[in-house]
Scaffold this active site. Structure first.
Site, PDB file in Angstrom:
ATOM      1  N   LYS A 168     -11.086  -0.692  -1.318  1.00 14.77           N
ATOM      2  CA  LYS A 168     -10.761  -2.200  -1.336  1.00 14.77           C
ATOM      3  C   LYS A 168      -9.782  -2.484  -0.271  1.00 14.77           C
ATOM      4  CE  LYS A 168      -8.271  -4.765  -3.140  1.00 14.77           C
ATOM      5  NZ  LYS A 168      -7.907  -5.781  -2.218  1.00 14.77           N
ATOM      6  N   GLU A 241       1.228   5.779  -0.996  1.00 12.77           N
ATOM      7  CA  GLU A 241       2.105   5.828   0.349  1.00 12.77           C
ATOM      8  C   GLU A 241       2.785   4.499   0.349  1.00 12.77           C
ATOM      9  OE1 GLU A 241       2.741   8.165   2.323  1.00 12.77           O
ATOM     10  OE2 GLU A 241       1.094   9.412   2.133  1.00 12.77           O
ATOM     11  N   GLU A 373      13.174  -3.846   0.962  1.00 10.50           N
ATOM     12  CA  GLU A 373      12.316  -3.862   1.972  1.00 10.50           C
ATOM     13  C   GLU A 373      11.910  -5.255   2.695  1.00 10.50           C
ATOM     14  OE1 GLU A 373       8.113  -2.910   1.306  1.00 10.50           O
ATOM     15  OE2 GLU A 373       8.312  -1.513   3.357  1.00 10.50           O
TER      16      GLU A 373
END
Ligand code: NAD
Length: 469
Positions: A168, A241, A373
């Site tokens: 996906k 990840e 981030e």
């Protein structure tokens, strides 16, 4: 332009609502894709499950030959795929071409690996062989920053280890991945490699499916956590990840002008939208002012624009949400006292999600732009005087994906690297990944490893066969 899902070897129109795929440089709608219904996700998984019964027994030679043919077709479509990447993702065309080239390199290296059999004899003469068996159906869920390359990172080792895949892609960048799955389907039996479309809901349906044996996920930390939480009931394997906030530490013995070029490249490529871009730059106080000046010059020399324009060096943010997030973080940092070291007020195109590259000084390390981030074309630069103390500061982050040490004194740099809390530490470079070496984050940056033989073997389960003597 291919905008339909592919499963059971067929192109299939989604039955749920449509979503626009937008060119972030122009805000034009490239195409509208329809999302998969729950039943369609189930059908895609079922087709993979059926295909697995045959694919798992395909010979190693045949799998290698099939993947070589896939590589040849990608090579032949290189320019077209690169353009598609640039149109949907925004990066400059040269970087789109590099994405295809890197994907091909990973494909070829992974396809060249051999899955070993461990042969042992115990002191009583009993023979035991340990085999790596395929898992079954692998769900691959990919992000929008390197859509084609990351899909290759997931799909190729899964197929090489004789699993079947349902991918996906990000709803923001599904097009290059659709093209990849279409190419793969020219060479594999129906159901071996499938793709479903939709937002996170479709991703959750797929990754929680009872027949999925493993989820390989690249994306944000909160979504990774939800995938891991959902894996408990089935004891499903999960590789995550996730996000990063990489620190680079620059000692005072470097060549400042040369290092500034490399640091800038490692912080700003793909407009800072790379998990392992430098996001926190620590520079020794003896060269701090000179380094900031060099970085500011490089920032001001950038051409921000549409990736299809050959002069562009920095493209847009990929989507409006990300654009607004980075913009707000910069405004907040400036309100809190950060200085913009470069002059760029920039001639930004009127349309599109463009931000000028910014070098920030006077940034507090606990501020949001430094500690979280931010994933944009912004680089906060802070000073240090003592190496041990700055490593301690750099290690305060909850992220621990990558890091780097920059120095001419390699021994000292190696000793410092060993103290850094990060899955990968580079010396005198950054974000320079290799298909030969395992890559994975520590702490909130991930779980498990990709690439190299360990990465390939993570798509297998071990089976020991004992032969009585
Ligand atoms: P994201 O987590 O928002 O989305 C990633 C994918 O997950 C998309 O396909 C999305 O539709 C899907 N998704 C969303 N919610 C889901 C759910 N509940 N269940 C299953 N799937 C779901 O990430 P993004 O914004 O697309 O990508 C940027 C992030 O990816 C950054 O944090 C970046 O650091 C990270 N990233 C990490 C690496 C790495 O190797 N560590 C590489 C690239 C990107």
């Amino acid at each position: 332009m291919l905008n339909q899902m592919i499963y059971a070897g067929q192109k299939v129109q989604g039955l749920e609502s449509g979503f626009n795929v937008i060119n972030p440089a122009t805000e034009a709608v490239l195409t509208v894709c329809k999302s998969a219904s729950i039943n369609q996700v189930n059908d895609a998984v079922e087709s993979a499950k059926q295909a697995f019964q045959t694919w798992k027994n395909t010979s190693d030679t045949e799998v290698t030959e099939i993947l070589n043919r896939v590589a040849a077709d990608i090579q032949a479509a290189r320019s077209e795929i690169a353009r598609l990447i640039t149109e949907e993702q925004g990066k400059p065309l040269a970087l789109g071409e590099m994405e295809v080239d890197m994907a091909l390199y990973w494909l070829q290296v992974t396809n060249g690996l051999e899955i070993p059999v461990l042969e042992q004899i115990d002191p009583m003469g009993k023979k035991m062989n340990v085999y790596h068996r395929p898992l079954g159906v692998v769900a691959s869920i990919t992000p929008w920053n390197w859509p084609f390359m990351i899909a290759i990172w997931h799909i190729i080792p899964a197929l090489k280890a004789k699993n079947c895949v349902v991918n996906k892609p990000s709803e923001y960048t599904p097009l290059a991945t659709l093209r990849l799955v279409e190419i793969i389907n020219r060479h594999v039996p129906a159901g071996v490699c499938n793709i479903v479309l939709g937002t996170g809901e479709v991703g959750a349906t797929l990754s929680n499916h009872v027949d999925v044996e493993k989820v390989t996920f690249t994306g944000s930390t909160p979504v990774g956590q939800s995938i891991l939480a959902a894996s408990v009931k089935e004891l499903r394997q999960v590789v995550l990840e996730l996000g990063g906030n990489d620190a680079a530490i620059v000692m005072d013995d470097v060549d400042v002008a040369e290092t500034a070029q490399k640091l800038f490249g490692s912080a700003f490529f793909n407009a800072g939208q790379t998990c392992a871009c430098i996001k926190r730059l620590y520079v020794h106080e003896n060269i701090y002012d000179q380094m900031v000046e060099e970085l500011a010059k490089i920032a001001d020399s950038q051409v921000v624009g549409d990736g299809l324009d050959k002069t562009t060096t920095l493209g847009p943010l990929q989507n409006v949400k990300q654009y607004q997030k980075v913009k707000a973080l910069v405004e907040q940092a400036i309100a809190e006292g950060a200085h913009v070291a470069n002059n760029k007020t920039a001639d930004l195109p009127a349309q599109g999600y463009f931000l000028a590259p910014l070098i920030l000084t006077n940034v507090a390390e606990q501020s949001e732009i430094f500690a979280t981030e931010q994933f944009g074309p912004v680089l906060p630069v802070v000073k240090f005087s003592d190496l041990d103390e700055v490593i301690h500061r750099a290690n305060q982050s909850s992220y621990a994906l990558g890091g780097s040490i920059w120095s001419k004194d390699i021994k000292r740099a190696q000793a410092a690297a060993a103290q850094m809390e990060a899955g990968t530490v580079w010396i005198n470079s950054h974000a320079d990944v290799s298909p030969f070496t395992e890559f994975g984050g520590w702490k909130m940056s991930g779980m498990g490893y990709s690439f190299g033989l360990d990465g390939l073997l993570s798509f297998t389960k071990k089976q020991a066969i004992h032969l009585a003597s």
